[in-house]
Design a protein around this motif. Structure first.
Motif, mmCIF file in Angstrom:
data_model
loop_
_atom_site.group_PDB
_atom_site.id
_atom_site.type_symbol
_atom_site.label_atom_id
_atom_site.label_comp_id
_atom_site.label_asym_id
_atom_site.label_seq_id
_atom_site.Cartn_x
_atom_site.Cartn_y
_atom_site.Cartn_z
ATOM 1 N N GLU A 185 0.837 -1.194 0.000
ATOM 2 C CA GLU A 185 0.000 0.000 0.000
ATOM 3 C C GLU A 185 0.875 1.249 0.000
ATOM 4 O O GLU A 185 1.881 1.315 0.701
ATOM 5 N N GLY A 186 0.500 2.225 -0.794
ATOM 6 C CA GLY A 186 1.282 3.449 -0.919
ATOM 7 C C GLY A 186 2.194 3.462 -2.124
ATOM 8 O O GLY A 186 2.845 4.479 -2.408
ATOM 9 N N SER A 187 2.261 2.353 -2.845
ATOM 10 C CA SER A 187 3.084 2.286 -4.053
ATOM 11 C C SER A 187 2.498 3.192 -5.138
ATOM 12 O O SER A 187 1.286 3.445 -5.178
ATOM 13 N N VAL A 188 3.369 3.661 -6.018
ATOM 14 C CA VAL A 188 2.924 4.444 -7.177
ATOM 15 C C VAL A 188 3.359 3.710 -8.434
ATOM 16 O O VAL A 188 4.277 2.882 -8.407
ATOM 17 N N ALA A 189 2.697 4.007 -9.544
ATOM 18 C CA ALA A 189 2.976 3.284 -10.785
ATOM 19 C C ALA A 189 3.005 4.235 -11.964
ATOM 20 O O ALA A 189 2.312 5.255 -11.996
ATOM 21 N N ALA A 190 3.818 3.862 -12.963
ATOM 22 C CA ALA A 190 3.860 4.544 -14.251
ATOM 23 C C ALA A 190 3.727 3.475 -15.323
ATOM 24 O O ALA A 190 4.115 2.323 -15.106
ATOM 25 N N ALA A 191 3.191 3.836 -16.469
ATOM 26 C CA ALA A 191 3.004 2.839 -17.519
ATOM 27 C C ALA A 191 2.981 3.493 -18.890
ATOM 28 O O ALA A 191 2.606 4.659 -19.042
ATOM 29 N N VAL A 192 3.385 2.721 -19.879
ATOM 30 C CA VAL A 192 3.225 3.089 -21.284
ATOM 31 C C VAL A 192 2.629 1.882 -21.989
ATOM 32 O O VAL A 192 2.905 0.736 -21.630
ATOM 33 N N PHE A 193 1.802 2.152 -23.010
ATOM 34 C CA PHE A 193 1.050 1.089 -23.664
ATOM 35 C C PHE A 193 1.179 1.179 -25.181
ATOM 36 O O PHE A 193 1.606 2.186 -25.726
ATOM 37 N N THR A 194 0.743 0.109 -25.838
ATOM 38 C CA THR A 194 0.735 0.070 -27.289
ATOM 39 C C THR A 194 -0.084 1.209 -27.882
ATOM 40 O O THR A 194 -1.051 1.675 -27.274
ATOM 41 N N PHE A 221 7.649 -5.538 -16.730
ATOM 42 C CA PHE A 221 7.236 -5.119 -15.388
ATOM 43 C C PHE A 221 8.495 -4.878 -14.566
ATOM 44 O O PHE A 221 9.299 -5.794 -14.367
ATOM 45 N N ILE A 222 8.660 -3.643 -14.118
ATOM 46 C CA ILE A 222 9.867 -3.228 -13.405
ATOM 47 C C ILE A 222 9.441 -2.635 -12.072
ATOM 48 O O ILE A 222 8.474 -1.871 -12.003
ATOM 49 N N ALA A 223 10.166 -2.993 -11.022
ATOM 50 C CA ALA A 223 9.811 -2.524 -9.681
ATOM 51 C C ALA A 223 11.030 -1.985 -8.961
ATOM 52 O O ALA A 223 12.158 -2.434 -9.186
ATOM 53 N N THR A 224 10.791 -1.033 -8.081
ATOM 54 C CA THR A 224 11.854 -0.467 -7.262
ATOM 55 C C THR A 224 11.299 -0.145 -5.881
ATOM 56 O O THR A 224 10.093 0.079 -5.719
ATOM 57 N N ASP A 225 12.179 -0.121 -4.897
ATOM 58 C CA ASP A 225 11.772 0.272 -3.554
ATOM 59 C C ASP A 225 12.096 1.738 -3.278
ATOM 60 O O ASP A 225 12.024 2.202 -2.145
ATOM 61 N N ALA A 226 12.440 2.479 -4.338
ATOM 62 C CA ALA A 226 12.730 3.907 -4.191
ATOM 63 C C ALA A 226 11.458 4.687 -3.890
ATOM 64 O O ALA A 226 10.342 4.237 -4.160
ATOM 65 N N CYS A 270 4.361 -1.609 -20.651
ATOM 66 C CA CYS A 270 5.518 -1.564 -19.764
ATOM 67 C C CYS A 270 5.106 -0.786 -18.519
ATOM 68 O O CYS A 270 4.605 0.332 -18.612
ATOM 69 N N VAL A 271 5.309 -1.398 -17.367
ATOM 70 C CA VAL A 271 4.898 -0.803 -16.097
ATOM 71 C C VAL A 271 6.108 -0.668 -15.181
ATOM 72 O O VAL A 271 6.906 -1.602 -15.052
ATOM 73 N N LEU A 272 6.248 0.481 -14.565
ATOM 74 C CA LEU A 272 7.291 0.732 -13.570
ATOM 75 C C LEU A 272 6.602 1.118 -12.271
ATOM 76 O O LEU A 272 5.833 2.085 -12.237
ATOM 77 N N VAL A 273 6.854 0.356 -11.216
ATOM 78 C CA VAL A 273 6.226 0.637 -9.924
ATOM 79 C C VAL A 273 7.294 0.968 -8.890
ATOM 80 O O VAL A 273 8.422 0.453 -8.945
ATOM 81 N N ALA A 274 6.947 1.839 -7.967
ATOM 82 C CA ALA A 274 7.853 2.226 -6.887
ATOM 83 C C ALA A 274 7.122 2.084 -5.558
ATOM 84 O O ALA A 274 6.083 2.706 -5.347
ATOM 85 N N VAL A 323 17.379 2.363 -13.709
ATOM 86 C CA VAL A 323 16.189 2.046 -14.508
ATOM 87 C C VAL A 323 16.556 1.934 -15.983
ATOM 88 O O VAL A 323 16.124 1.005 -16.682
ATOM 89 N N ASP A 324 17.380 2.864 -16.470
ATOM 90 C CA ASP A 324 17.822 2.822 -17.864
ATOM 91 C C ASP A 324 18.529 1.499 -18.166
ATOM 92 O O ASP A 324 18.285 0.870 -19.205
#
Length: 399
Positions: free
Chosen positions: A35-44, A188-193, A227-231, A254-255
């Motif tokens: 809970e409290g995570s944020v997400a970014a995404a790009v799609f087709t 799907f990419i995740a970070t604890d940042a 492509c989803v990036l969650v923190a 991330v790069d």
């Protein structure tokens, strides 16, 4: 897959066999975000985007996600209202079992287009998925989302700032129908940042351009690319400020994860035997350079020559000539295979030998470098050859 795959604090994963299309293997994956995570995404950008793409976009606009649900074997694309209903039902099953809102579940699908997605496998599998969630299930989850992939694709990076460690880990799938127009088939990419949603979106969009948006296997953009990036923010290391030391280290991590995952997709291209970088330089604009690069990369004649290790430089030259470059001065065009110059002043280089060209093209990895002589812009993309196996794999895909 490279070095050790590091767990990400605040992310748990699970895989299960639903029997959607494949037998005797996992075909469902679930990611739980604290809970409290944020997400970014790009799609087709494919106009016939799949139902889960539409649902995921809608849900992201309404709430921060808590669960990502992924299935392989069925793309749930070209399925109309029934597909939308099925995608929403899979979200509802997870939401009800986990005690979250339905718009906190994002669905993703990959596989055969045009077949209805059965929801019964999800109903059977969701309780077990939730019960088996764990931080160390990245590999099992990466395997579960594979279709024609021959191996799971995973990457990890970590860095320390002021004694605090931040981790970035990701997985992707993709082997055919690869010419992304946003990201790749699925990643799907995740970070604890700790970072704001707006900054995270900027980080992702910057990272996908030279990585997932610069690869091609066959020129086909999928209906399901995402492509989803969650923190999760669990590390409490604030990386929001791009100019700070931790912000720069985070963006680099991330790069690098995106680039490693994108490279793995091309290496695993359906039937591929060669990884080829196409570097176009001295172009008037980046778009011009990209047009030339993709024209060469998508040429069946070039791609089959790559498979045969045949330095048929005329095929490359012809592709450059039809790439739509206005007022191209062919007298300025130079082309190299690695360091071997094959074309200069618009014709075969005087020092070039067939043996030197074939020696380069016989390697499993090499670069085709093209200088247009019209400006300063440059682009690099990754592609692969076109082999007998590509035709066989795709001819037999539904049989």
């Amino acid at each position: 897959m490279g070095a050790e795959i590091l767990p990400v604090a605040g992310v748990r994963l699970a895989a299960a066999a639903g029997g959607i299309r494949y037998q005797n293997r996992d075909d469902l994956a679930l990611l739980e975000l604290t809970e409290g995570s944020v997400a970014a995404a790009v799609f087709t950008r494919n106009a016939f985007c799949a139902a889960p793409v539409t649902v995921a976009r809608q849900h992201l606009e309404k709430a921060a996600p808590r669960y990502l649900l992924i299935n392989s074997g069925n793309a749930n694309a070209g399925t109309g209202e029934a597909g939308m209903a099925a995608s929403l039902e899979t979200c509802r099953l997870v939401a009800a079992a986990a005690g979250v809102a339905i718009n906190q579940v994002l669905p993703f699908s990959t596989g055969v287009i045009g077949e209805d997605l059965p929801t019964e496998p999800f109903a059977r599998a969701v309780p077990g998925l939730l019960a088996s969630l764990g931080e160390d299930n990245w590999l099992a989850s990466a395997r579960a989302i594979m279709t024609t992939d021959t191996l799971p694709k995973l990457a990890s990076r970590s860095f320390q700032v002021e004694g605090q460690t931040v981790t970035v880990t990701g997985m992707s799938k993709g082997s055919g129908m690869i010419r992304p127009d946003m990201a790749t088939m699925l990643a799907f990419i995740a970070t604890d940042a700790l970072i704001s949603a707006a900054s995270l979106q900027q980080v992702l969009e910057t990272a996908v351009d030279p990585s997932f948006n610069s690869i091609t296997v066959d020129g086909d953009t999928s209906t399901n690319d995402a492509c989803v990036l969650v923190a999760t923010g669990v590390s409490c290391m604030d990386v929001d400020a791009a100019a700070s030391a931790c912000g720069q280290a985070f963006r680099q991590a991330v790069d690098e994860v995106c680039m490693e995952l994108a490279r793995a997709i091309v290496l695993d291209g359906e039937g591929a035997t060669k990884l080829v970088e196409i570097a176009v330089e001295e172009a008037e604009s980046e778009s011009q350079a990209r047009d030339v690069a993709y024209t060469v990369a998508h040429s069946p004649l070039v791609k089959t020559a790559l498979f045969a290790s045949d330095p048929n430089w005329g095929r490359i030259l012809a592709a450059v000539g039809r790439a739509g470059v206005d007022d191209l001065d062919i007298g300025r065009v130079r082309i190299w295979l690695d360091d071997v110059c094959i074309v200069s002043r618009g014709e075969r280089d005087a020092a070039y030998t067939e043996e030197a060209g074939q020696a380069v093209m016989s390697q499993p990895e090499f670069t085709i470098r093209i200088a247009l002589g019209t400006g300063q812009a440059h682009v690099r993309i990754l592609t692969c050859d076109l082999s007998f196996d590509y035709v066989k794999i795709n001819a037999e895909y539904r049989t």
